[in-house]
Design a protein around this motif. Structure first.
Motif, PDB file in Angstrom:
ATOM      1  N   ALA A   1      12.292   4.710 -15.168  1.00  0.00           N
ATOM      2  CA  ALA A   1      11.748   5.157 -14.087  1.00  0.00           C
ATOM      3  C   ALA A   1      10.130   5.301 -14.564  1.00  0.00           C
ATOM      4  CB  ALA A   1      12.374   6.138 -13.527  1.00  0.00           C
ATOM      5  N   GLY A   2      10.012   6.020 -15.508  1.00  0.00           N
ATOM      6  CA  GLY A   2       8.767   6.258 -15.848  1.00  0.00           C
ATOM      7  C   GLY A   2       8.037   5.035 -16.422  1.00  0.00           C
ATOM      8  N   ARG A   3       8.813   4.155 -17.139  1.00  0.00           N
ATOM      9  CA  ARG A   3       8.270   2.849 -17.466  1.00  0.00           C
ATOM     10  C   ARG A   3       7.941   1.999 -16.367  1.00  0.00           C
ATOM     11  NH1 ARG A   3      11.209   1.255 -23.096  1.00  0.00           N
ATOM     12  NH2 ARG A   3      10.695   3.131 -24.262  1.00  0.00           N
ATOM     13  N   ALA A   4       8.922   1.845 -15.346  1.00  0.00           N
ATOM     14  CA  ALA A   4       8.671   1.022 -14.377  1.00  0.00           C
ATOM     15  C   ALA A   4       7.426   1.582 -13.379  1.00  0.00           C
ATOM     16  CB  ALA A   4       9.803   0.959 -13.269  1.00  0.00           C
ATOM     17  N   ALA A   5       7.114   2.794 -13.115  1.00  0.00           N
ATOM     18  CA  ALA A   5       5.948   3.388 -12.512  1.00  0.00           C
ATOM     19  C   ALA A   5       4.729   3.061 -13.112  1.00  0.00           C
ATOM     20  CB  ALA A   5       6.227   4.780 -12.413  1.00  0.00           C
ATOM     21  N   GLY A   6       4.860   3.194 -14.526  1.00  0.00           N
ATOM     22  CA  GLY A   6       3.870   2.848 -15.482  1.00  0.00           C
ATOM     23  C   GLY A   6       3.158   1.337 -15.356  1.00  0.00           C
ATOM     24  N   TRP A   7       4.231   0.426 -14.957  1.00  0.00           N
ATOM     25  CA  TRP A   7       3.997  -1.030 -15.207  1.00  0.00           C
ATOM     26  C   TRP A   7       3.464  -1.294 -13.752  1.00  0.00           C
ATOM     27  CZ3 TRP A   7       2.711  -5.195 -17.504  1.00  0.00           C
ATOM     28  CH2 TRP A   7       2.907  -6.491 -16.605  1.00  0.00           C
ATOM     29  N   ARG A   8       4.160  -0.631 -12.612  1.00  0.00           N
ATOM     30  CA  ARG A   8       3.400  -0.879 -11.198  1.00  0.00           C
ATOM     31  C   ARG A   8       2.060  -0.306 -11.196  1.00  0.00           C
ATOM     32  NH1 ARG A   8       8.775   0.799  -9.930  1.00  0.00           N
ATOM     33  NH2 ARG A   8       7.776   2.950  -9.450  1.00  0.00           N
ATOM     34  N   SER A   9       1.894   0.725 -11.817  1.00  0.00           N
ATOM     35  CA  SER A   9       0.422   1.228 -11.790  1.00  0.00           C
ATOM     36  C   SER A   9      -0.641   0.594 -12.307  1.00  0.00           C
ATOM     37  CB  SER A   9       0.454   2.589 -12.282  1.00  0.00           C
ATOM     38  OG  SER A   9      -0.974   3.132 -12.296  1.00  0.00           O
ATOM     39  N   LEU A  10      -0.220   0.024 -13.715  1.00  0.00           N
ATOM     40  CA  LEU A  10      -1.055  -1.089 -14.475  1.00  0.00           C
ATOM     41  C   LEU A  10      -1.454  -2.318 -13.747  1.00  0.00           C
ATOM     42  CD1 LEU A  10       0.100  -0.638 -18.124  1.00  0.00           C
ATOM     43  CD2 LEU A  10      -2.247   0.024 -17.233  1.00  0.00           C
ATOM     44  N   THR A  11      -0.469  -2.758 -13.189  1.00  0.00           N
ATOM     45  CA  THR A  11      -0.606  -3.931 -12.345  1.00  0.00           C
ATOM     46  C   THR A  11      -1.039  -3.915 -11.015  1.00  0.00           C
ATOM     47  OG1 THR A  11       1.671  -4.269 -11.892  1.00  0.00           O
ATOM     48  CG2 THR A  11       1.087  -5.411 -13.907  1.00  0.00           C
ATOM     49  N   ALA A  12      -1.316  -2.937 -10.367  1.00  0.00           N
ATOM     50  CA  ALA A  12      -1.760  -2.657  -8.999  1.00  0.00           C
ATOM     51  C   ALA A  12      -3.367  -3.101  -8.892  1.00  0.00           C
ATOM     52  CB  ALA A  12      -1.883  -1.126  -8.606  1.00  0.00           C
ATOM     53  N   ASN A  13      -3.552  -3.671  -7.773  1.00  0.00           N
ATOM     54  CA  ASN A  13      -4.827  -4.323  -7.673  1.00  0.00           C
ATOM     55  C   ASN A  13      -5.247  -5.368  -8.670  1.00  0.00           C
ATOM     56  OD1 ASN A  13      -5.203  -2.938  -5.050  1.00  0.00           O
ATOM     57  ND2 ASN A  13      -5.714  -1.108  -6.557  1.00  0.00           N
ATOM     58  N   ARG A  14      -4.307  -6.017  -9.464  1.00  0.00           N
ATOM     59  CA  ARG A  14      -4.706  -6.953 -10.210  1.00  0.00           C
ATOM     60  C   ARG A  14      -3.984  -8.084 -10.024  1.00  0.00           C
ATOM     61  NH1 ARG A  14      -4.248  -2.010 -14.235  1.00  0.00           N
ATOM     62  NH2 ARG A  14      -6.395  -1.423 -13.822  1.00  0.00           N
TER      63      ARG A  14
ATOM     64  N   SER B   1       4.962   0.629   6.464  1.00  0.00           N
ATOM     65  CA  SER B   1       3.973  -0.135   6.628  1.00  0.00           C
ATOM     66  C   SER B   1       2.717   0.718   7.298  1.00  0.00           C
ATOM     67  CB  SER B   1       4.073  -1.072   8.107  1.00  0.00           C
ATOM     68  OG  SER B   1       5.156  -2.014   7.667  1.00  0.00           O
ATOM     69  N   VAL B   2       1.539   0.568   6.182  1.00  0.00           N
ATOM     70  CA  VAL B   2       0.521   1.344   6.463  1.00  0.00           C
ATOM     71  C   VAL B   2      -0.773   0.782   6.018  1.00  0.00           C
ATOM     72  CG1 VAL B   2       0.803   2.857   4.475  1.00  0.00           C
ATOM     73  CG2 VAL B   2      -0.511   3.683   6.159  1.00  0.00           C
ATOM     74  N   ALA B   3      -1.768   0.860   6.613  1.00  0.00           N
ATOM     75  CA  ALA B   3      -3.304   0.326   5.950  1.00  0.00           C
ATOM     76  C   ALA B   3      -3.592   1.014   4.791  1.00  0.00           C
ATOM     77  CB  ALA B   3      -4.201   0.553   6.769  1.00  0.00           C
ATOM     78  N   PRO B   4      -3.569   0.172   3.642  1.00  0.00           N
ATOM     79  CA  PRO B   4      -3.965   0.801   2.155  1.00  0.00           C
ATOM     80  C   PRO B   4      -5.186   1.721   2.173  1.00  0.00           C
ATOM     81  CG  PRO B   4      -3.637  -1.614   2.052  1.00  0.00           C
ATOM     82  CD  PRO B   4      -3.571  -1.166   3.265  1.00  0.00           C
ATOM     83  N   GLN B   5      -6.285   1.488   2.964  1.00  0.00           N
ATOM     84  CA  GLN B   5      -7.280   2.524   3.099  1.00  0.00           C
ATOM     85  C   GLN B   5      -6.830   3.824   3.564  1.00  0.00           C
ATOM     86  OE1 GLN B   5     -10.481   2.098   1.774  1.00  0.00           O
ATOM     87  NE2 GLN B   5      -9.468   0.379   0.511  1.00  0.00           N
ATOM     88  N   ALA B   6      -5.841   3.969   4.154  1.00  0.00           N
ATOM     89  CA  ALA B   6      -5.411   5.154   4.958  1.00  0.00           C
ATOM     90  C   ALA B   6      -4.684   6.030   3.648  1.00  0.00           C
ATOM     91  CB  ALA B   6      -4.600   5.087   6.032  1.00  0.00           C
ATOM     92  N   VAL B   7      -4.391   5.396   2.629  1.00  0.00           N
ATOM     93  CA  VAL B   7      -3.706   6.268   1.598  1.00  0.00           C
ATOM     94  C   VAL B   7      -4.556   6.460   0.428  1.00  0.00           C
ATOM     95  CG1 VAL B   7      -1.542   6.459   0.048  1.00  0.00           C
ATOM     96  CG2 VAL B   7      -1.642   5.062   2.210  1.00  0.00           C
ATOM     97  N   ASP B   8      -4.755   7.813  -0.004  1.00  0.00           N
ATOM     98  CA  ASP B   8      -5.895   8.043  -0.744  1.00  0.00           C
ATOM     99  C   ASP B   8      -5.598   7.197  -2.394  1.00  0.00           C
ATOM    100  OD1 ASP B   8      -3.716   9.571  -1.809  1.00  0.00           O
ATOM    101  OD2 ASP B   8      -4.891  11.658  -1.726  1.00  0.00           O
ATOM    102  N   VAL B   9      -4.263   7.147  -2.648  1.00  0.00           N
ATOM    103  CA  VAL B   9      -4.077   6.398  -3.945  1.00  0.00           C
ATOM    104  C   VAL B   9      -4.662   5.022  -3.765  1.00  0.00           C
ATOM    105  CG1 VAL B   9      -2.199   5.408  -5.270  1.00  0.00           C
ATOM    106  CG2 VAL B   9      -1.914   7.839  -4.390  1.00  0.00           C
ATOM    107  N   HIS B  10      -4.421   4.218  -2.679  1.00  0.00           N
ATOM    108  CA  HIS B  10      -4.509   2.849  -2.667  1.00  0.00           C
ATOM    109  C   HIS B  10      -6.214   2.791  -2.634  1.00  0.00           C
ATOM    110  CE1 HIS B  10      -0.343   2.068  -2.905  1.00  0.00           C
ATOM    111  NE2 HIS B  10      -0.304   2.847  -1.780  1.00  0.00           N
ATOM    112  N   ARG B  11      -6.844   3.729  -1.730  1.00  0.00           N
ATOM    113  CA  ARG B  11      -8.339   3.769  -1.724  1.00  0.00           C
ATOM    114  C   ARG B  11      -8.684   3.964  -3.093  1.00  0.00           C
ATOM    115  NH1 ARG B  11     -12.673   3.782   1.042  1.00  0.00           N
ATOM    116  NH2 ARG B  11     -14.323   5.351   0.617  1.00  0.00           N
ATOM    117  N   PHE B  12      -8.188   5.038  -3.971  1.00  0.00           N
ATOM    118  CA  PHE B  12      -8.615   5.222  -5.266  1.00  0.00           C
ATOM    119  C   PHE B  12      -8.871   3.919  -6.070  1.00  0.00           C
ATOM    120  CE2 PHE B  12      -7.231   5.930  -9.603  1.00  0.00           C
ATOM    121  CZ  PHE B  12      -8.178   6.333 -10.013  1.00  0.00           C
ATOM    122  N   ARG B  13      -7.736   3.166  -6.071  1.00  0.00           N
ATOM    123  CA  ARG B  13      -7.540   2.018  -6.783  1.00  0.00           C
ATOM    124  C   ARG B  13      -8.351   0.929  -6.332  1.00  0.00           C
ATOM    125  NH1 ARG B  13      -1.047   2.221  -7.063  1.00  0.00           N
ATOM    126  NH2 ARG B  13      -0.592   3.173  -9.136  1.00  0.00           N
ATOM    127  N   ASP B  14      -8.772   0.673  -5.031  1.00  0.00           N
ATOM    128  CA  ASP B  14      -9.686  -0.198  -4.392  1.00  0.00           C
ATOM    129  C   ASP B  14     -11.116   0.124  -4.987  1.00  0.00           C
ATOM    130  OD1 ASP B  14     -10.378  -2.333  -2.461  1.00  0.00           O
ATOM    131  OD2 ASP B  14     -11.628  -0.442  -1.701  1.00  0.00           O
TER     132      ASP B  14
END
Length: 637
Positions: free
Chosen positions: A375-388, A101-114
């Protein structure tokens, strides 16, 4: 891509876009062993979402067989991380996995997506500013020095694509502002790094044309075309070919402020893509169930998962598609539908890996960029659907293992899963069980499906027809079609045929010869032998419902074993349960069980089962006469 390092402005921060760094109270926290760093990186990439232990195992030991002590080693890593992070990022165990459990803005990946998400709706100058800030968060490859090559491919493919698309969007905005002089050099560096990204070549061709170098722009196109033909046997896409034509014609539009390219990230995101089947024209009722599903979809900031279960033919797919069409505006970034072929006779179920391939291609990922492994496809799908906000209908699922890798990547999306089985293992999912239609809705569906004037007038006869069809939507739809193509039949003719089991089984079959009982039998075929035998023997019970004691006598089992097996058949929607301890067979399911028992159970075994059952009731009648009288156990003739 070029990067200008910019620290996270926070006393607590996690950096994954480069080497793993953890900052707490302004100081860097050492994490220690690589295994601990991999576990933390995996949890932070899926911040505030459950990460299965199997996923952690794949990433920690990507190119070797995990040791027998793998789970214990992961537990040690989690304990070490908890001690290092304290209460700033609590890690909890849930089911068969862990969640941080962490604020998304504290993680650079999630800040990038935002930042990338905010840039999509901004004016060009603001888009450039936001996307420069987003790219500045990258200090190197994702989790550099932490992930092995195989693991990095699984984790980082989608993120690398997001970064490339964001850089393209930023340069597109720069061109809109007339900054073509400033981006030419950067674009030359980028096309050398990414020699197959057609959008980058298109942006460079526009910049060169505006810079007074149309010949160099055309040479660049020919270089790319030769490379694509030599390596892949294909020409550039239609947009790049159209751009070449515009340059040859010296089109004035290319000198305008806004270049004729895709809107930002159009190729990288599933924007406004819809793959839903058309809504069923004779859909009827289900108001309460629709209200419940729509209410679940309205929960903000959550990844909603709704599982819809029910017996074969009860209308799970029709219901899911109907509601999905009502939610299209709520999930504007794409509506996807995948038939998982869970219990389809003759067809193997669709693997999670194949299903992800379908989803990635529907989302616009070119074939050559679809990762080869699950695993690669699952990661790609999660990445594509993040913040959408996407809507995903997964139809006819086998089990939870088939579903878990297909779920969208972040809060804000909705997954609707249909299955004949109750999927109790999907953490956080809202279960919704569909029963047969109430009598009034079944009558309405029959009248709509027949479109026959006589059907509406014959109220009691129509009610009897839908009762004999078990109020099952599939059976109602088939029998209505029979009536439509038999204009000489009266309702009395139809009823006479439906009252005989053999005739009913034949009537309730489709044009290709598939019968309703065959549809139900696909659930039976997936049962292990002991459950299959019990299901067949249930057809010998003469009552409307039965209890575990009677079933134990019928099948020659211990009562506790019989009750456990009945509950498993309930989970598979082959047996119904009106109240605790009381079970029943649906009319169509009974027809299926009768036919299967006559086919597979020898007459001597069937007779022995009946004798055991009647001995049981004879014993009860001597010990508890009132209980037997009230049970209705022998209410059938």
């Amino acid at each position: 891509m070029r990067s200008t390092s910019r620290p996270l402005r926070s006393d607590h921060g996690f950096r994954l876009l480069g080497s793993l760094e953890v900052h707490r109270h302004g100081r860097q926290v050492p994490i220690g062993a690589r295994r601990h760093r991999v576990a933390l990186g995996a949890l932070l990439l899926e911040a505030n979402r459950l990460v299965p232990i199997d996923r952690l195992t794949e990433l920690i030991w990507p190119e070797q067989e995990p040791p027998r002590t793998a789970r214990n080693a992961i537990q040690v890593s989690i304990s070490t991380l908890r001690a290092a992070l304290g209460d700033s990022a609590p890690i909890v165990k849930s089911g068969d996995g862990y969640q941080i459990s962490v604020a998304p803005q504290a993680v650079d990946v999630h800040r990038f997506r935002d930042l990338v998400t905010r840039a999509r709706d901004a004016e060009p100058a603001r888009t450039v500013q936001l996307l420069r800030e987003a790219d500045g968060l990258w200090r190197g490859p994702v989790l550099a020095g932490t992930l092995a090559d195989g693991a990095r491919h699984r984790v980082a493919t989608g993120l690398d694509e997001e970064r490339a698309a964001a850089v393209e969007d930023r340069i597109d905005a720069e061109l809109q502002l007339g900054h073509h002089h400033a981006v030419v050099g950067e674009l030359f560096d980028l096309v050398r790094t990414y020699p197959h990204r057609e959008r980058l070549f298109g942006l460079l061709m526009i910049a060169l044309y505006r810079d007074g170098q149309p010949v160099r722009a055309l040479e660049l196109y020919q270089e790319l075309r030769s490379r694509l033909i030599e390596e892949f046997g294909t020409d550039p896409g239609p947009e790049l070919r159209r751009l070449e034509t515009d340059i040859l014609r010296q089109s004035a539009e290319l000198l305008s402020v806004r270049p004729p390219t895709h809107p930002p990230a159009e190729r990288a995101r599933p924007a406004r893509r819809t793959f839903l089947p058309p809504p069923p024209p004779d859909f009827t009722g289900r108001v309460a169930e629709s209200t419940r599903l729509l209410a679940r979809a309205a929960i903000p900031g959550a990844l909603s998962v709704v599982t819809i279960d029910g017996m074969g033919g009860v209308g799970k797919t029709s219901f899911a598609v109907q509601v999905a069409h009502r939610l299209r505006e709520t999930y504007p970034d794409g509506q996807f539908f995948v038939d998982l072929r869970g219990l389809r006779h003759g067809d193997p179920p669709l693997s999670a890996e194949a299903a992800l391939g379908v989803l990635l291609r529907c989302a616009g990922v070119p074939d050559d960029l679809v990762p080869p492994d699950l695993a690669g496809r699952a990661a790609g799908w999660r990445s594509l659907t993040a913040n959408r906000r996407v809507l995903l209908v997964l139809d006819d699922a086998v089990d939870e293992q088939q579903i878990q890798p297909l779920l969208p990547g972040a809060p804000g999306s909705l997954a609707v899963v249909t299955s004949r089985r109750r999927l109790v293992g999907l953490a956080g999912a809202t279960p919704l069980s569909l029963d047969v239609l109430p009598l009034d809705q079944a009558v309405t569906m029959f009248q709509r499906a027949t479109a026959a004037p006589g059907a509406a007038a014959a109220g009691p006869e129509v009610e009897e027809v839908v009762r004999l069809c078990g109020r099952l939507p599939l059976a109602i739809r088939i029998i209505a079609a029979r009536l439509r193509v038999r204009p000489t039949w009266t309702m009395a003719d139809l009823l006479r045929r439906l009252r005989t089991r053999q005739s009913r089984v034949w009537l309730l079959s489709t044009a290709d010869g598939t019968r309703v009982v065959d549809n139900l039998a696909t659930s039976y075929l997936a049962l292990p032998d002991p459950l299959a035998r019990l299901f067949r023997l249930l057809s010998l019970h003469p009552g409307d419902d039965f209890d575990p004691d009677a079933v134990a006598a019928l099948a020659g089992l211990e009562v506790a074993v019989a009750e456990s097996m009945l509950d498993r058949l309930v989970d598979d929607n082959l047996v119904g349960q009106r109240a605790a301890g009381r079970y029943h067979l649906h009319e169509m399911t009974r027809d299926c069980a009768v036919e299967l028992s006559e086919r597979y159970d020898p007459a001597v075994e069937r007779e022995a089962a009946r004798r055991r059952l009647f001995d049981h009731y004879r014993y009860l009648s001597t010990r508890h006469p009132p209980a037997l009288q009230l049970s209705g156990a022998c209410s059938r003739p």
